[in-house]
Design a protein around this motif. Structure first.
Motif, PDB file in Angstrom:
ATOM      1  N   SER A  43     -30.444  92.191 119.181  1.00  9.56           N
ATOM      2  CA  SER A  43     -29.986  92.865 120.395  1.00  9.56           C
ATOM      3  C   SER A  43     -30.628  92.298 121.661  1.00  9.56           C
ATOM      4  N   VAL A  44     -31.434  91.243 121.525  1.00 10.57           N
ATOM      5  CA  VAL A  44     -32.104  90.634 122.675  1.00 10.57           C
ATOM      6  C   VAL A  44     -31.589  89.208 122.851  1.00 10.57           C
ATOM      7  N   PHE A  45     -31.086  88.903 124.042  1.00  9.81           N
ATOM      8  CA  PHE A  45     -30.452  87.620 124.338  1.00  9.81           C
ATOM      9  C   PHE A  45     -31.271  86.867 125.385  1.00  9.81           C
ATOM     10  N   PHE A  46     -31.372  85.553 125.201  1.00  6.70           N
ATOM     11  CA  PHE A  46     -32.172  84.715 126.097  1.00  6.70           C
ATOM     12  C   PHE A  46     -31.281  83.719 126.845  1.00  6.70           C
ATOM     13  N   LYS A  67     -23.652  93.084 124.696  1.00  2.00           N
ATOM     14  CA  LYS A  67     -23.028  94.348 125.115  1.00  2.00           C
ATOM     15  C   LYS A  67     -24.115  95.244 125.707  1.00  2.00           C
ATOM     16  N   ARG A  68     -24.202  95.246 127.009  1.00  2.00           N
ATOM     17  CA  ARG A  68     -25.243  96.022 127.677  1.00  2.00           C
ATOM     18  C   ARG A  68     -25.119  97.502 127.356  1.00  2.00           C
ATOM     19  N   HIS A  69     -23.890  98.012 127.283  1.00  3.59           N
ATOM     20  CA  HIS A  69     -23.686  99.440 127.046  1.00  3.59           C
ATOM     21  C   HIS A  69     -24.113  99.874 125.643  1.00  3.59           C
ATOM     22  N   GLU A  70     -24.349  98.892 124.765  1.00  2.00           N
ATOM     23  CA  GLU A  70     -24.837  99.198 123.417  1.00  2.00           C
ATOM     24  C   GLU A  70     -26.349  99.001 123.291  1.00  2.00           C
TER      25      GLU A  70
END
Length: 324
Positions: A43-46, A67-70
Motif C-alpha cells: 500500500s506504499v508507493f515510491f 488508490k488514495r481513498h483506500e
C-alpha cells in the motif's frame, strides 16, 4: 592538463562550500531523519524527481494501482519541483496531502536557500524579463547595470544563483505574484522536509534519501548528522554515473549496511528504475520525458530479498560448530 584538473577540483570545492553554507543557514532543513511504520508494504508507493510533472505522476500512480481513498501512501525521494509545468501543484501535494511524504531534494533545498536573497524588487525584474518575447540582454547583464547593482557581495552572489535557478527550471516561480510565491515557499519551509525517511514494514525496512547514503551505512543518518553527510544525502550521486557509463561492474557494488533496502533519486541511470546492490534508483528522467517511475514497497523489498545469496552448507555447519 594539470591546470585544468586543478581548476575543476577548485570549482568542486567551492560548490561544496556554498552548498554546506546553504544547508546550515536558512534552507529549511530542520528535521534529519523521520521514522514511520506501515502494516502493508503493497500500500506504499515510491517515486522521485517528478520536477513539476504532476500530471505524469498522477498517470503513473493510476497505472501502478495507487488508490488514495483506500489508504495508499505516496513517498517521494525529493526534487518534486523545477522543470515541468506544475511545480506549484507538487508543493501543494507535499504540504496538504496527509497520504504523501517526501524527503528533501537538492532542488527544494536550493530554492528554500535562495528565498532569503529574493526581494520584491528583484522578483519583478525577473518577472518582467521573462515576459519579454525576445530579450536582447541576459538576466545577469540586467542585474549588473549600475541602477540595479548592489555592492553587497552576499546579495550579488544570491542574485547570480537566482539567475542560475531561473535558467534551470525556475521560471514557474515568477508566473504569479511575489506575495503568493513567498507564501508557497513559507508553507514548504514549515513542512520541514527531512533529509531521510526510515519506513518499517513487516517484510523489512526501507530507507529513503535523495542522493546517496553517507559511507553506504544507514547508521550515519541516525541521530545528529554532520554537514558533510547532509550534503552527501542531497547532492552525491554514488554508483549511478559509473554504472550508467559502464565503468563499474554491477557485481562489485556494495549494499548499504544496516538497512534492508534504499530508495534514491537525483541521478538518472536510464529510462527504467535500476537496482544497484540493495538500492533502487528511481530517477528515470521525468524532467525531460514527463513520465516518473513508481514502485511499491513490496516490490522493492521482494526484489532485494530474492537477490541475496543463500549461505553455503559449509558456512551453516561452521556456525553450528561455533555455537556448540
Amino acid at each position: 592538463m594539470l591546470l585544468k584538473a586543478f581548476f575543476s577540483y577548485t570549482k568542486s570545492v567551492i560548490h561544496l562550500c556554498i552548498c554546506l553554507v546553504s544547508l546550515e543557514e536558512g534552507s529549511g532543513i530542520d528535521k534529519m531523519l523521520i521514522k514511520k511504520e506501515f502494516d502493508d508494504a503493497s500500500s506504499v508507493f515510491f517515486s522521485t524527481d517528478v520536477h513539476g510533472q504532476k500530471a505524469g505522476l498522477d498517470t503513473a500512480l493510476i497505472l501502478a494501482g495507487y488508490k488514495r481513498h483506500e489508504g495508499h501512501h505516496l513517498v517521494l525521494a525529493g526534487d518534486s519541483i523545477n522543470g515541468g509545468p506544475d511545480s506549484e501543484g507538487m508543493i501543494k501535494k507535499i504540504v496538504n496531502d496527509d497520504k504523501a511524504f517526501s524527503v528533501l531534494g537538492n532542488h527544494e533545498a536550493y530554492v528554500l536557500g535562495l528565498a532569503k536573497h529574493l526581494n520584491k524588487f528583484d522578483f519583478n525584474i525577473i518577472k518582467n524579463y521573462l515576459s519579454t518575447p525576445s530579450p536582447t540582454r541576459s538576466l545577469i547583464d540586467i542585474f549588473s547595470e549600475s541602477e540595479y547593482y548592489s555592492p553587497c557581495p552576499k546579495v550579488t552572489k544570491g542574485r547570480e544563483q537566482i539567475c542560475q535557478w531561473v535558467y534551470n527550471g525556475g521560471k514557474w516561480f515568477f508566473e504569479k505574484s511575489f506575495e503568493e510565491r513567498m507564501g508557497l515557499l513559507k508553507s514548504l519551509h514549515q513542512n520541514q522536509l527531512p533529509v531521510a525517511l526510515e519506513l518499517t514494514f513487516p517484510e523489512g525496512k526501507i530507507g529513503v534519501v535523495h542522493g546517496t547514503v553517507p559511507g553506504l551505512d544507514w547508521r550515519r543518518l541516525q541521530g545528529e548528522i554532520s554537514a558533510e553527510d547532509k550534503y552527501c544525502a542531497l547532492w552525491e550521486r554514488g554508483y549511478i554515473p559509473g554504472f550508467r557509463d559502464k565503468k563499474i561492474d554491477p557485481q562489485s557494488i556494495r549494499d548499504v549496511a544496516n538497512i534492508d533496502a534504499v530508495v534514491v533519486g537525483h541521478t538518472s541511470a536510464g529510462f527504467n528504475p535500476v537496482r544497484l546492490g540493495n538500492t533502487w534508483c528511481l530517477d528515470v528522467g521525468a524532467k525531460r520525458t514527463g513520465r516518473p517511475a513508481v514502485m511499491t514497497a513490496k516490490s522493492i523489498l521482494d526484489s532485494v530479498k530474492r537477490s541475496r545469496p543463500k549461505p553455503s552448507i559449509r558456512f551453516i555447519n561452521s556456525t553450528l560448530k561455533q555455537k556448540v
